[in-house]
Design an enzyme around this catalytic site. Sequence first.
Site, PDB file in Angstrom:
ATOM      1  CG  HIS A 129      -1.941   1.008   1.205  1.00  0.00           C
ATOM      2  ND1 HIS A 129      -3.131   0.823   0.544  1.00  0.00           N
ATOM      3  CD2 HIS A 129      -1.961   2.256   1.680  1.00  0.00           C
ATOM      4  CE1 HIS A 129      -3.840   1.926   0.640  1.00  0.00           C
ATOM      5  NE2 HIS A 129      -3.153   2.806   1.330  1.00  0.00           N
ATOM      6  NE  ARG A 170      -2.965  -5.294 -16.268  1.00  0.00           N
ATOM      7  CZ  ARG A 170      -1.931  -4.475 -16.042  1.00  0.00           C
ATOM      8  NH1 ARG A 170      -2.072  -3.174 -16.192  1.00  0.00           N
ATOM      9  NH2 ARG A 170      -0.760  -4.964 -15.643  1.00  0.00           N
ATOM     10  NE  ARG A 230      -4.251  -9.116 -20.123  1.00  0.00           N
ATOM     11  CZ  ARG A 230      -3.639  -8.928 -18.960  1.00  0.00           C
ATOM     12  NH1 ARG A 230      -2.360  -9.211 -18.832  1.00  0.00           N
ATOM     13  NH2 ARG A 230      -4.303  -8.450 -17.937  1.00  0.00           N
ATOM     14  CD  GLU A 285       0.709 -12.830 -18.558  1.00  0.00           C
ATOM     15  OE1 GLU A 285       0.236 -11.991 -17.787  1.00  0.00           O
ATOM     16  OE2 GLU A 285       0.007 -13.582 -19.271  1.00  0.00           O
ATOM     17  CG  ASN A 345       3.368  -7.001 -13.396  1.00  0.00           C
ATOM     18  OD1 ASN A 345       4.429  -6.406 -13.326  1.00  0.00           O
ATOM     19  ND2 ASN A 345       2.252  -6.428 -13.809  1.00  0.00           N
ATOM     20  CG  ASP A 346       1.036 -12.915 -13.916  1.00  0.00           C
ATOM     21  OD1 ASP A 346       0.950 -13.196 -12.703  1.00  0.00           O
ATOM     22  OD2 ASP A 346       0.109 -12.400 -14.556  1.00  0.00           O
ATOM     23  NE  ARG A 405       0.585  -9.572 -10.204  1.00  0.00           N
ATOM     24  CZ  ARG A 405       0.152  -9.339 -11.437  1.00  0.00           C
ATOM     25  NH1 ARG A 405       0.175 -10.289 -12.354  1.00  0.00           N
ATOM     26  NH2 ARG A 405      -0.295  -8.156 -11.775  1.00  0.00           N
ATOM     27  CB  CYS A 454       2.817  -4.784 -21.360  1.00  0.00           C
ATOM     28  SG  CYS A 454       2.288  -6.493 -21.163  1.00  0.00           S
TER      29      CYS A 454
HETATM   30  C1  PEP Z   1       1.987  -9.000 -16.198  1.00  0.00           C
HETATM   31  O1  PEP Z   1       1.755 -10.097 -15.698  1.00  0.00           O
HETATM   32  O2  PEP Z   1       3.111  -8.440 -16.170  1.00  0.00           O
HETATM   33  C2  PEP Z   1       0.915  -8.261 -16.879  1.00  0.00           C
HETATM   34  C3  PEP Z   1       1.169  -7.179 -17.567  1.00  0.00           C
HETATM   35  O3  PEP Z   1      -0.356  -8.728 -16.696  1.00  0.00           O
HETATM   36  P1  PEP Z   1      -1.210  -8.438 -15.350  1.00  0.00           P
HETATM   37  O4  PEP Z   1      -0.393  -7.506 -14.504  1.00  0.00           O
HETATM   38  O5  PEP Z   1      -2.483  -7.862 -15.805  1.00  0.00           O
HETATM   39  O6  PEP Z   1      -1.321  -9.791 -14.787  1.00  0.00           O
HETATM   40 MG    MG Z   2      -0.148 -11.034 -16.048  1.00  0.00          MG
END
Ligand code: PEP
Ligand code: MG
Length: 571
Positions: free
Chosen positions: A204, A306, A343, A431, A454-455, A465, A502
């Site tokens: 946060h 998204r 996406r 991912e 991120n994934d 995550r 991304c």
């Molecule tokens: C990611 O996983 O980096 C991604 C861009 O998708 P999301 O954050 O929506 O899972």
């Molecule tokens: Mg993702």
Amino acid sequence: MTSITASNASSASSAGTGVLTGTPVVPGVALGPVVTVTSEVPADVVQAYEARDPASPDDALATYDEAVGVVADSLVARSSNASGAASEVLVATANLVKDKGLRKAVKKRLDAGEPLLGALRGAVEQFATLFTQMGGLMAERVTDLHDIERRLTARIVGAPEPGLSTPDEPSVLVAEDLAPADTAGLDPAFVVALVTEQGGPTSHTAIIARQLGIPCVVGVHGATGLAPGTRVLVDGATGAVETEVDEADAAERVRKDQEWRAHLDAWSGPAATKDGTTVKVMANVADGASAEKAVAYPVEGVGLFRTELCFLDSSEEPSVEEQSEVYAAVLRPFADGRTVVVRTLDAGSDKPIAYATPKGEENPALGIRGLRLSFDNPGLLDRQIEGIALAAEKTGSSPWVMAPMVATVEEAETFAGRVRKHGLTVGVMVEIPSAALLAEQILEVVDFMSIGTNDLTQYSMAADRMSAGLAHLTDPWQPAVLRLIAMTAAAGKKHGKPVGVCGEAAADPALATVLVGMGITSLSMAPNAVRAVGAQLGATSDEACTRAAEVALAASDPHEARAAVRAVLDA
Ligand code: PEP
Ligand code: MG
């Protein structure tokens, strides 16, 4: 009443080595005295109160009600001085203080003979357990519950209200972690940097710091040991918190940083390295409204739309026509020839959608999410692609379409077939580590790839995550993650096909140079990050990008990688 303790006296660092380090979250250099958030009510005051309790249950409840009134009023008063999300957080916390269910639980315990503080503690624990079991957003409110318990306890025992009040000079706020009610009230004019001992890049504190643009470093071991008043220099780009500060040198670094930030504000795109190598800097959007906002930034299109975020509240699948309107709202602002990458639904895990996500999965992050939804329900995907094609027709644009959570060449090929039927450009996200390992083969069957760091980080490191405790692992600077990205970028170069990033990693200016050095062709991010990334690329030569990629890949941990890249960029 002030619960922040700051003295003007410059005291020696309690760290000894002169530098503490953590995970950098928001870049920027800031200098100021440490102020700390008092999160606990002094134990001796609590003990003294407990020694003189017991009041009758009725008197104790009256004391509780009085404390509730005062604490809620103070939160509401602060909310009227805040705006937007900050104000909403304060009002929500005030409502939680006044919660009738909580009062009922306290009363029940008082009637059963418990003393007031014990009854409050027990009732809060009872609710915290319930919220945790409910999971998701409710689980996140456990921090608020403990926060209000401390505020009520302080009022009951007559101690100053814990938490944050505005310091009287620009200061560096140091805390274990910040409660939402604390971060919501932050004034960037007085809090020049945030340093927390706990928490990761998705905590946060980090989110609010990003929104407010306050330099921020999280996960700094030893930070709360710093004596209030110690002058520290915080570097939100490197994660360094210097505790033995040379005032003249520090002031010069702050000045240079401010000059750089002013330069960022003036950056107007399009992005290219110092040598003119072009890189597409694009926006991540969630719906038509955010696309309208993004188009005002110097971006060359949308690198990630998204779509699942448009349907989080839908109980039934919208018709193809309805979907096409939702997608057209994002395509229209960019219908001047800029690319929009749409996406397909990434429903599931942290983004469940009532009509698409299977219920009761043991481990939804590894379950049927993203493209996997189409295995048993191909119509769901086909109707979405139809909706996208219809939106393209309505707006006269040519969106690119990509699938999330692709693991195999066959999945990519099947998806590509479905999208190409409509004459659209097709790609897949990287991912899952297997997609990076198979990038060369996958690129034989699709037109482009986009790396979701991120994934990719979550699945490479087997670390949730959202877990604050694993923040050091869910760091895209981890060498294993960088290697997977490099492998994917190399496959793109070999095929002469675009490979973008991304995930959040694209928004980190230093990491952006590494990615470009690897051969990444586009970077897509929250629009408020584009100027910092674009300006950094513009100040970096092709050779420095290549070198940055080399040193990052050669490092053995994220800290070493960041320092090595920083040295290349500073040179
Ligand atoms: C990611 O996983 O980096 C991604 C861009 O998708 P999301 O954050 O929506 O899972
Ligand atoms: Mg993702």
